[in-house]
Design a protein around this motif. Sequence first.
Motif, short mmCIF file in Angstrom:
data_model
loop_
_atom_site.label_atom_id
_atom_site.label_comp_id
_atom_site.label_asym_id
_atom_site.label_seq_id
_atom_site.Cartn_x
_atom_site.Cartn_y
_atom_site.Cartn_z
N TYR A 107 39.25 -30.13 1.48
CA TYR A 107 38.47 -28.54 1.23
C TYR A 107 38.24 -28.32 -0.05
O TYR A 107 38.88 -28.50 -1.36
N PRO A 108 37.10 -28.93 -0.51
CA PRO A 108 36.19 -28.61 -1.80
C PRO A 108 36.36 -27.93 -3.17
O PRO A 108 36.92 -27.49 -3.70
N ALA A 109 35.90 -26.43 -1.88
CA ALA A 109 36.58 -25.04 -2.52
C ALA A 109 38.23 -25.04 -3.34
O ALA A 109 37.77 -24.24 -4.27
N LEU A 110 38.46 -26.08 -2.42
CA LEU A 110 40.14 -25.31 -3.02
C LEU A 110 40.41 -26.65 -3.63
O LEU A 110 41.80 -26.74 -4.67
N LYS A 111 39.85 -27.95 -3.51
CA LYS A 111 40.16 -29.21 -4.54
C LYS A 111 41.49 -29.98 -4.09
O LYS A 111 42.05 -30.45 -4.85
N ILE A 112 41.14 -29.83 -2.96
CA ILE A 112 42.29 -30.81 -2.09
C ILE A 112 41.36 -32.08 -1.38
O ILE A 112 40.70 -31.20 -0.47
N ALA A 113 41.79 -32.75 -1.94
CA ALA A 113 41.12 -34.21 -1.41
C ALA A 113 42.62 -35.05 -0.08
O ALA A 113 43.64 -35.58 -0.84
N ILE A 114 42.04 -34.91 0.29
CA ILE A 114 43.24 -36.18 1.95
C ILE A 114 42.55 -37.14 1.80
O ILE A 114 41.43 -38.27 2.37
N GLN A 115 42.89 -38.68 1.96
CA GLN A 115 43.07 -39.62 1.89
C GLN A 115 43.32 -40.19 3.11
O GLN A 115 45.48 -40.44 3.16
N TYR A 116 43.00 -40.85 4.14
CA TYR A 116 43.96 -42.30 4.75
C TYR A 116 43.86 -43.01 4.18
O TYR A 116 43.13 -43.85 4.75
N ASP A 117 45.03 -44.20 4.22
CA ASP A 117 45.53 -45.14 3.59
C ASP A 117 45.46 -46.96 4.39
O ASP A 117 46.94 -46.73 5.13
N GLY A 118 44.87 -47.20 5.34
CA GLY A 118 44.98 -47.53 6.60
C GLY A 118 45.45 -49.73 5.30
O GLY A 118 46.15 -49.67 4.25
N GLU A 119 45.41 -50.01 6.37
CA GLU A 119 46.25 -51.59 6.27
C GLU A 119 45.44 -52.34 4.80
O GLU A 119 46.16 -53.07 3.41
N THR A 120 44.33 -52.24 4.42
CA THR A 120 43.31 -53.03 3.65
C THR A 120 43.67 -52.17 2.53
O THR A 120 43.71 -52.75 1.22
N HIS A 121 44.22 -51.47 2.15
CA HIS A 121 45.10 -50.41 1.17
C HIS A 121 45.96 -50.83 0.57
O HIS A 121 46.83 -50.63 -0.66
N PHE A 122 46.47 -51.86 1.15
CA PHE A 122 47.65 -52.09 0.56
C PHE A 122 47.38 -53.30 0.16
O PHE A 122 48.83 -54.20 -0.44
N THR A 123 46.34 -53.76 -0.29
CA THR A 123 46.17 -55.37 -1.31
C THR A 123 46.23 -55.16 -2.28
O THR A 123 45.62 -53.44 -2.58
N PRO A 124 46.96 -55.50 -3.59
CA PRO A 124 46.99 -55.70 -4.76
C PRO A 124 45.15 -55.33 -5.04
O PRO A 124 45.35 -54.24 -6.22
N HIS A 125 44.27 -55.85 -5.20
CA HIS A 125 43.16 -55.18 -5.02
C HIS A 125 43.17 -53.85 -4.85
O HIS A 125 42.13 -53.32 -6.01
#
Length: 170
Positions: A107-125
Amino acid sequence: MDLGRLCTVRELIIIGDQLVRHPYPRFEGRAAPHATLAELRGLLEESPGTPGRRRCLAALTWIRVGADSVPETLLRLALIRAGLQEPQLQVPAQPRFRWSPRADLGYPALKIAIQYDGETHFTPHQQRADQRRDNVFFAEGWRLLRFNQQDHREGFERAVGQVRSALRLG
C-alpha cells in the motif's frame, strides 16, 4: 478456456495471474508473458456459449499482472476477501528510481510493504539479498510485513490481521 468448466473461480484467478505475470528472462528463458489481459479478454469475447465461460469472466476481473507466485495471489485474495483494500503488486521502495527494490504487495500511500518469502528465500545467499532489499524499504520509512509458508498453510488468517493492524496505524 478448457479449464473454465473444471476449475473454481479462485483456481482460474491463480492460473490467470501466472499467465499474465512478467517473466524473469534470466531464470525462465523468455521475456514475454504467456498471455496479456487483453488477449484473455479477447478469447472470452470470441467464445460465447463455451462451458465455463462465465466462471472465466468472473476470474478475469480479479486477474492481475505482478503476482510472481501462487502464494502471492492467495495472499492478495485473502486480503480482499477480508474486506481490506486491494494491495498493489510489485511495489517499488523508491518509485523515483527505475531499479528500486520491490515488495510483492503493498500500500504505497501508507508505505506498507508486504513480502511473501517462499522456500528460496531461506538460503544464506537469498537472505543476504533480502536483508539489503528490506533495508532500502526501512530507510525510506516503510513498514514491512513478511509472510511465509506457515502463513500460507494457515490460509493467511494471521497475515490478514497483521495487515489490517498496519493499515489502521497507516
